[in-house]
Design an enzyme around this catalytic site. Structure first.
Site, mmCIF file in Angstrom:
data_model
loop_
_atom_site.group_PDB
_atom_site.id
_atom_site.type_symbol
_atom_site.label_atom_id
_atom_site.label_comp_id
_atom_site.label_asym_id
_atom_site.label_seq_id
_atom_site.Cartn_x
_atom_site.Cartn_y
_atom_site.Cartn_z
ATOM 1 N N HIS A 117 92.308 -12.489 21.099
ATOM 2 C CA HIS A 117 91.378 -11.634 22.698
ATOM 3 C C HIS A 117 92.501 -10.781 22.832
ATOM 4 O O HIS A 117 92.799 -10.735 24.098
ATOM 5 C CB HIS A 117 92.014 -13.105 23.445
ATOM 6 N N HIS A 174 87.864 -7.256 21.960
ATOM 7 C CA HIS A 174 86.648 -9.236 21.880
ATOM 8 C C HIS A 174 85.429 -8.944 23.285
ATOM 9 O O HIS A 174 84.549 -9.415 22.386
ATOM 10 C CB HIS A 174 87.787 -10.210 22.273
ATOM 11 N N HIS A 204 85.058 -11.495 31.152
ATOM 12 C CA HIS A 204 85.253 -12.401 31.116
ATOM 13 C C HIS A 204 86.466 -13.347 29.997
ATOM 14 O O HIS A 204 86.856 -14.455 30.281
ATOM 15 C CB HIS A 204 84.453 -13.003 29.927
ATOM 16 N N ASP A 205 87.391 -12.521 29.874
ATOM 17 C CA ASP A 205 88.139 -13.126 28.894
ATOM 18 C C ASP A 205 89.614 -12.200 29.569
ATOM 19 O O ASP A 205 91.078 -12.538 28.893
ATOM 20 C CB ASP A 205 88.801 -12.829 27.790
ATOM 21 N N ASP A 251 80.240 -14.895 23.585
ATOM 22 C CA ASP A 251 81.047 -15.340 23.062
ATOM 23 C C ASP A 251 81.268 -15.768 21.964
ATOM 24 O O ASP A 251 82.688 -15.256 21.594
ATOM 25 C CB ASP A 251 81.639 -15.889 24.429
#
Ligand SMILES: *[C@@H]1O[C@H](CO)[C@@H](O)[C@H](O)[C@H]1NC(C)=O
Ligand SMILES: *[C@@H]1O[C@H](CO)[C@@H](O)[C@H](O)[C@H]1NC(C)=O
Ligand SMILES: *[C@@H]1O[C@H](CO)[C@@H](O)[C@H](O)[C@H]1NC(C)=O
Length: 630
Positions: free
Chosen positions: A358, A362, A398-399, A527
């Site tokens: 992550h 990514h 998103h992360d 994702d």
């Protein structure tokens, strides 16, 4: 007259009212004892069936003449169901006293006494509207009745083939054939939530129902589709430890015991602009070497790891500049490119380079997949420009600030974030919240500064919804909703023939609720699209995620925390097995559904290929990413 009834009702004040309800009901109601002796029938029963109460009470059910129009084994089916204490519901022919047959929708409910034994059976019978039009189709409903569905798999298969047949009218080129088989698999999804079965039953029943009933059922479906009833029955599928660990590790959160050990997040202070890094001035100033790496960016097979290397670990900033400009995001937001650039840099700086999976590569990969999906015809038909902008931003953030640990870990460790978010959707809530903090705290990088308040609200809502949709506890809910509300209605419309119904297709694609479902599905697929990438990329990603999970297990052992995913132990793990389980459990059904919608033959080909690769390693009992050199 109440003698029999007094057996049922405790002498409460309500009993009079309940009795009145029985007497006034328009449904024919019959109550029997545990040995199926009739104890009560209501007035509606008398008038519909033509019997007087006195003729029936005290008689055994089998003494009452039966209709020969039922399938021979139907009674047996009903009995075997209710004797087990389960409710039965379905279509049944009863014989009136005068010998006429009457078709009824019947629901028989066993009443369990205090000792746990069955004491009575209550049968509620509603005559079908006999407009005499469709004996054949009602037989089908009968065949699809609840007991059949509960009891066997043969129905799934039958239904699958039925659906394939019904959609094949669409065309005979290879791609639509493939999509048909995807659709057929959707209909027989192995991990089927109860709600999906219910919707199937109602859909079937609608086909043979008179208009008012069909319309009422439409409203029922509406409610069912938009309510949170979608959790599948986990743990029934198989006992594979890889699956169990993945499910346990990715799909549960704080319900496990807390250990009291504090886990302090690696980053306490958000990173600010990394001033020591040379920053590209604009898209035109991107160094040629990097620009060249990004030339094939619109292709699915684009190699993000090349870009990671060429940009010295800043793939998100550069790919972001290119993709956002391709989609005209700055024009949409009315923001200078310099603001976008600063924003991308701030976001990228808040991904942890120390995570083996992550990190910002990514994020860049998910942005890449998102952009790719946004170019698919069906997706374009469904989404508005604001949805596209929201999707690209959501993918980018998103992360952000992911600590390289799963939600379960954070909850077990009692981390600050888990406390802050009450152990629910901890990471996803944090990504969404931090993204907006980082964006709006400084005008230099506030890409939302120049949009109108209402537009900002809509955009913000959509971004948050998408980031939260990446949470895996809701995986099956999102996939099932997508299939039920979008794929199935579209398949039904196609079945009804050609282009005549373009308006209806459009309304399925563009209703606000469905656009939300499309966006969720889109970001979810982006994702976890690693298994659909070319083999070499897929292998690299598998290595990275395994390493991140291994590191978590190491830390759990070190700190005496519960080990969330014991199979991800670097000493014993079979990476091929873990990939196979992940694909089986999460990927196949989801991408079947997404492919049926967006038409992605190349992804499905890679998926197939990669799956075979992992199977091959596993058959050779290899645990590693690659076979040993010859
Ligand atoms: C249905 O058919 C029966 C004879 O089969 C007839 O007596 C009855 O009136 C019909 N009912 C309707 C609603 O048409
Ligand atoms: C992501 O992690 C990998 C190790 O798995 C590392 O090689 C790579 O440089 C990292 N990328 C970024 C952008 O930090
Ligand atoms: C956590 O739970 C408390 C108590 O129910 C509630 O007041 C608070 O708003 C919740 N916080 C979040 C982020 O859901």
């Amino acid at each position: 007259m109440c003698a029999a009834l007094c057996l049922f009702f405790l002498p409460t004040r309500a009993s009079n009212a309940i009795f009145t309800a029985l007497e006034q009901s328009q449904d024919a109601i019959e109550i029997t004892s545990e040995d199926q002796v009739i104890q009560y029938v209501n007035p509606a029963y008398e008038s519909i069936m033509g019997y007087q109460q006195g003729e029936l009470i005290g008689k055994e059910i089998i003494e009452v003449p039966k209709s020969e129009k039922n399938k021979p084994d139907l009674l047996e089916t009903i009995n075997s169901c209710i004797l087990k204490g389960k409710e039965w519901q379905g279509i049944y022919y009863a014989k009136k006293k005068n010998g006429d047959n009457i078709q009824q929708n019947v629901k028989i409910t066993p009443v369990i006494g205090q000792g746990g034994k069955i004491r009575h059976y209550v049968s509620i019978n509603r005559p079908l509207n006999d407009n005499n039009k469709s004996e054949k189709s009602t037989e089908r409903v009968q065949a699809e009745s609840q007991t059949d569905i509960q009891s066997s798999k043969h129905k799934d298969r039958r239904k699958g083939s039925l659906d394939v047949k019904s959609i094949t009218s669409r065309g005979s080129d290879g791609s639509s054939q493939r999509r048909h088989s995807s659709m057929a698999r959707i209909h027989s999804m192995t991990i089927e939530a109860p709600i999906t079965k219910v919707i199937n039953i109602i859909n079937q029943a609608q086909e043979s129902s008179p208009m008012p009933v069909a319309e009422a059922l439409d409203r029922v479906l509406e409610i069912l589709r938009t309510t949170e009833l979608y959790s599948p029955q986990l743990g029934t599928k198989d006992e594979d430890p890889h699956t169990n660990d993945l499910v346990g590790g990715l799909m549960t959160d704080g319900l496990r015991r807390l250990s009291g050990n504090e886990y302090i997040l690696a980053t306490k202070q958000p990173h600010h602009l990394p001033s020591h890094l040379a920053t590209p001035l604009s898209l035109n100033d991107i160094p040629p070497r990097i620009a060249q790496t990004m030339e094939t960016e619109a292709s699915w097979d684009f190699d993000i790891f090349n870009l990671e290397a060429a940009t010295m670990k800043r793939p998100l900033t550069f790919l972001g500049l290119k993709i956002f400009s391709r989609f005209g995001v700055c024009e949409f937001l009315n923001c200078p490119e310099a603001t976008l650039r600063s924003w991308l840099q701030v976001i990228e700086a808040n991904y942890h380079s120390s995570n083996s999976y992550h990190n910002s590569t990514h994020a860049a990969d998910v942005l890449h997949a998102t952009a790719y999906f946004l170019c698919k015809e069906r997706v374009k038909q469904s989404l508005d420009p604001i949805d596209e902008v929201a999707a690209l931003i959501a993918a980018t953030v998103h992360d952000v600030d992911h600590p390289g640990r799963t939600n379960s870990f954070l909850c077990n460790a009692g981390s600050e974030l888990a406390i802050l978010y009450n152990d629910t959707a901890v990471l996803e809530s944090h990504h969404a919240a931090l993204a907006f903090q980082l964006t709006t705290r400084d005008d230099k990088c506030n890409i939302f500064k120049h949009i109108e308040r209402n537009e900002y609200r809509t955009l913000r809502q959509a971004i948050i919804d998408m980031v939260l949709a990446t949470e895996m506890t809701k995986h099956f809910e999102h996939v099932n909703k997508f299939v039920n509300s979008i794929n199935k209605p579209l398949a039904a419309l196609e079945e009804n023939g050609g282009n005549s119904d373009e308006e209806s297709v459009k309304s399925v694609l563009t209703s606000p609720e469905n656009r939300i479902l499309v966006k969720r599905m889109l970001i979810k697929c982006a994702d976890i699209s690693n298994p659909c990438r070319p083999l070499e990329l897929c292998i690299e990603w598998a290595g990275r995620i395994s390493e991140e999970y291994f590191a978590q297990t190491d830390e759990e052992k070190r700190q005496g925390l519960p080990v969330v995913m014991p199979v991800f132990d670097r000493n014993t793990c079979s990476i091929p097995k873990s990939q196979i389980s992940f694909i089986d459990y999460f990927i196949t059904d989801m991408f079947d559904a997404w492919d049926a919608f967006a038409d992605l033959p190349n992804l499905m080909q890679h998926l197939d290929n990669n799956f075979k690769y992992w199977k091959g390693l596993d058959e050779r009992k290899l645990h590693s990413l690659r076979p040993p050199p010859e």
